[in-house]
Write a protein that holds these residues in place. Structure first.
Motif, PDB file in Angstrom:
ATOM      1  N   VAL A  16     -15.246 -32.421 -18.866  1.00  0.00           N
ATOM      2  CA  VAL A  16     -16.245 -32.740 -19.939  1.00  0.00           C
ATOM      3  C   VAL A  16     -16.138 -33.991 -19.979  1.00  0.00           C
ATOM      4  CG1 VAL A  16     -15.946 -30.666 -21.197  1.00  0.00           C
ATOM      5  CG2 VAL A  16     -13.369 -32.265 -21.412  1.00  0.00           C
ATOM      6  N   SER A  17     -16.942 -34.509 -20.620  1.00  0.00           N
ATOM      7  CA  SER A  17     -17.308 -36.198 -21.117  1.00  0.00           C
ATOM      8  C   SER A  17     -16.241 -36.374 -22.757  1.00  0.00           C
ATOM      9  CB  SER A  17     -18.501 -35.979 -22.000  1.00  0.00           C
ATOM     10  OG  SER A  17     -18.707 -35.232 -23.634  1.00  0.00           O
ATOM     11  N   PHE A  18     -15.669 -37.377 -22.524  1.00  0.00           N
ATOM     12  CA  PHE A  18     -14.909 -38.433 -23.406  1.00  0.00           C
ATOM     13  C   PHE A  18     -14.690 -39.381 -23.625  1.00  0.00           C
ATOM     14  CE2 PHE A  18     -12.728 -38.957 -18.673  1.00  0.00           C
ATOM     15  CZ  PHE A  18     -12.650 -40.047 -18.899  1.00  0.00           C
ATOM     16  N   ASP A  19     -15.970 -40.300 -23.095  1.00  0.00           N
ATOM     17  CA  ASP A  19     -16.398 -41.720 -23.630  1.00  0.00           C
ATOM     18  C   ASP A  19     -16.998 -42.153 -24.704  1.00  0.00           C
ATOM     19  OD1 ASP A  19     -18.832 -40.110 -22.646  1.00  0.00           O
ATOM     20  OD2 ASP A  19     -19.563 -41.706 -21.711  1.00  0.00           O
ATOM     21  N   ASP A  39      -6.792 -16.076 -24.758  1.00  0.00           N
ATOM     22  CA  ASP A  39      -8.119 -15.949 -25.738  1.00  0.00           C
ATOM     23  C   ASP A  39      -9.301 -17.737 -24.977  1.00  0.00           C
ATOM     24  OD1 ASP A  39      -8.288 -14.499 -27.426  1.00  0.00           O
ATOM     25  OD2 ASP A  39      -7.744 -15.975 -28.685  1.00  0.00           O
ATOM     26  N   VAL A  40     -10.542 -17.455 -24.950  1.00  0.00           N
ATOM     27  CA  VAL A  40     -11.604 -18.428 -24.227  1.00  0.00           C
ATOM     28  C   VAL A  40     -12.425 -18.789 -25.582  1.00  0.00           C
ATOM     29  CG1 VAL A  40     -13.613 -18.435 -23.144  1.00  0.00           C
ATOM     30  CG2 VAL A  40     -12.213 -17.009 -22.483  1.00  0.00           C
ATOM     31  N   VAL A  41     -12.787 -20.443 -25.740  1.00  0.00           N
ATOM     32  CA  VAL A  41     -12.780 -20.611 -26.709  1.00  0.00           C
ATOM     33  C   VAL A  41     -14.255 -21.828 -26.000  1.00  0.00           C
ATOM     34  CG1 VAL A  41     -12.413 -23.600 -27.794  1.00  0.00           C
ATOM     35  CG2 VAL A  41     -10.021 -21.753 -28.045  1.00  0.00           C
ATOM     36  N   GLU A  42     -15.009 -22.023 -27.059  1.00  0.00           N
ATOM     37  CA  GLU A  42     -15.857 -22.577 -26.433  1.00  0.00           C
ATOM     38  C   GLU A  42     -15.813 -23.727 -26.974  1.00  0.00           C
ATOM     39  OE1 GLU A  42     -19.800 -19.713 -27.551  1.00  0.00           O
ATOM     40  OE2 GLU A  42     -20.326 -21.925 -28.604  1.00  0.00           O
ATOM     41  N   LEU A  43     -16.482 -24.711 -26.354  1.00  0.00           N
ATOM     42  CA  LEU A  43     -16.755 -25.716 -26.573  1.00  0.00           C
ATOM     43  C   LEU A  43     -18.648 -27.202 -26.760  1.00  0.00           C
ATOM     44  CD1 LEU A  43     -13.290 -27.183 -24.689  1.00  0.00           C
ATOM     45  CD2 LEU A  43     -13.436 -26.932 -27.280  1.00  0.00           C
ATOM     46  N   GLY A  44     -18.583 -27.650 -27.969  1.00  0.00           N
ATOM     47  CA  GLY A  44     -19.581 -28.418 -27.386  1.00  0.00           C
ATOM     48  C   GLY A  44     -18.909 -29.664 -26.816  1.00  0.00           C
ATOM     49  N   LEU A  45     -19.613 -30.441 -26.945  1.00  0.00           N
ATOM     50  CA  LEU A  45     -19.857 -31.379 -25.963  1.00  0.00           C
ATOM     51  C   LEU A  45     -20.797 -32.231 -26.372  1.00  0.00           C
ATOM     52  CD1 LEU A  45     -19.642 -30.020 -22.377  1.00  0.00           C
ATOM     53  CD2 LEU A  45     -18.043 -30.730 -23.930  1.00  0.00           C
TER      54      LEU A  45
END
Length: 444
Positions: A357-360, A408-414
């Motif tokens: 995933v992005s982190f910049d 558990d499954v976690v849904e992440l926004g990016l």
């Protein structure tokens, strides 16, 4: 070395016109890509193809996590919404295709009326040409000898129109030398820059001097002026918008002066273009009242991130963010990752990291936990505070301390779609029920 793109073989099947593959590019070339195997780490079978994914009747629960996915409804909405926005504003769109490097999505953008595509590099333009994109604006000056040789060959192709930028007389000389034997002149735009930032001439005197050099060159044709206002801070809560507005006035100023000297005499129209994903409204406002020139003016914005939008970066900056528009763009990208560890109170570790995933610009934001068919919101109760290559560190507070369990499954926004798409060669597309209805192939 140069490359000749052969015509695609005949394909009896109709073009696919779903959200991940529009009808704006030759169906045969897209079908060939759909049949090409690719390693797909989030799919249960790999290597696989887009065709197999479409036919497999998979669900989100079948994917190997972590998995980045696209939301079908949000993707379709964003494609349609921004096309309408451009039409309402009277500007053309040449979306920056580096965002996705996905021919299927380019096809969807072209199907909705995009004037052409924008590339950052000649290598990207080469991929676009291979898939039948008719017009590509390379948003850089090209000085690499082999890349100029490719451009010279591409100018032999009447079905492909490349354009690029110039920002120095030295660059013009290199281009003249490499393109001397080309079938037609290369259309170029003078790039206006900002002191201390990236490419582009720094003042009007330099810009006009460079334009004169282009106009005198038999290998080049001056067709317009370009700028990228994204070099300013991309935020709406300080004086950045005012600085952008003042700077954008230089575009028409240059166009007037260059036209008065007859420097556009080789052009059919004058292209005036700017507009990344943060300030296309300011660009369209600045270009709303074109001057009277000797040729028609084509006004182009080049937003790319609108297609996926996001939860953070674009949601802060875009004119079509939820806080500023009644019909806003929607986050279309998500990542799903599993809780791997609860090693201590207030901390959870997810199996997702910088490779995924992005982190910049921003770290991912936890939206919800998915468990037993239920979606439990995590807003303000969990926060990603650090990413390793393959782990995300979550700080938990309040009820979230008890809400997250191992497995558990976690849904992440990016945030910042450009640095998400490049990590995934195949991205599943989900409908509202979590069914995998399509897949996007990327070519970074």
């Amino acid at each position: 070395m140069t490359e000749t793109t052969p015509p695609p073989p005949a394909d009896p099947r109709p073009a696919r016109t779903g959200p991940a593959t529009g009808g704006g590019l030759p169906a045969a070339r897209l079908a060939e890509l759909d049949r090409a195997p690719v390693e797909a780490r989030s799919l249960p079978d790999s290597p696989t193809t887009v065709e197999r994914v479409r036919a497999a009747e998979l669900h989100l629960s079948d994917l190997w996590l972590p998995a980045v996915t696209l939301d079908e409804a949000a993707l379709t909405h964003n494609l349609d919404r921004f096309a309408r926005w451009c039409a309402e504003r009277g500007v053309d769109l040449a979306p920056h295709a580096k965002t996705t490097m996905a021919p299927g999505l380019w096809s969807a953008q072209l199907e909705r009326g995009a004037w052409g595509l924008t590339a950052a590099t000649v290598a990207q333009a080469r991929v676009m040409r291979r898939f039948g994109v008719p017009r590509v604006l390379i948003a850089n000056e090209v000085v690499e000898p082999e890349q100029l040789a490719w451009l010279a060959e591409a100018l032999d192709d009447p079905g492909f129109d490349p354009l690029c930028l110039v920002d120095s007389t030295a660059g013009v000389r290199l281009m003249e030398h490499a393109l001397a034997g080309a079938a037609r002149p290369l259309p170029v735009l003078v790039e206006l820059g900002v002191a201390g930032r990236r490419t582009g001439v720094r003042d009007m005197g330099q810009a006009l001097s460079l334009a004169r050099s282009v106009a005198a060159s038999p290998a080049l044709t001056l067709v317009g002026v370009e700028a990228f206002e994204g070099v300013f801070p991309q935020r709406r809560d300080d004086d950045s918008p005012d600085r952008v507005r003042a700077w954008l006035d230089r575009l028409y100023d240059f166009a007037r002066r260059a036209d008065a000297e007859g420097l556009f005499d080789g052009a059919v129209e004058v292209i005036v273009t700017a507009g990344g994903s943060s300030y296309p409204d300011l660009v369209s406002d600045a270009l709303a009242e074109p001057p009277e020139l000797s040729r028609p003016i084509r006004r182009i914005v080049r937003s790319g991130c609108y297609l996926a939008h996001d939860d953070l970066f674009m949601e802060r900056a875009s004119p079509l963010r939820s806080a500023a528009d009644d019909d806003p763009l929607r986050p279309a990208l998500s990542c799903h990752a599993r809780v791997l560890s609860r090693p201590e109170p207030g901390r959870a570790l997810l199996g997702v990291g910088k490779r995924d995933v992005s982190f910049d610009v921003d770290l991912p934001v936890p939206r919800a936990v998915l468990r037993d068919g239920e979606r439990i919101p995590l807003t303000d109760r969990a926060r990603v505070v650090e990413l390793n290559d393959h782990h995300a560190f979550l700080d938990l507070s309040g009820p979230a301390e008890e809400a997250l369990r191992v497995g558990d499954v976690v849904e992440l926004g990016l945030s910042h779609a450009c640095t998400v798409f490049d990590k995934w060669p195949l991205i599943p597309v989900l409908d509202g029920e979590g069914r995998v209805v399509d897949a996007v192939r990327t070519l970074f």
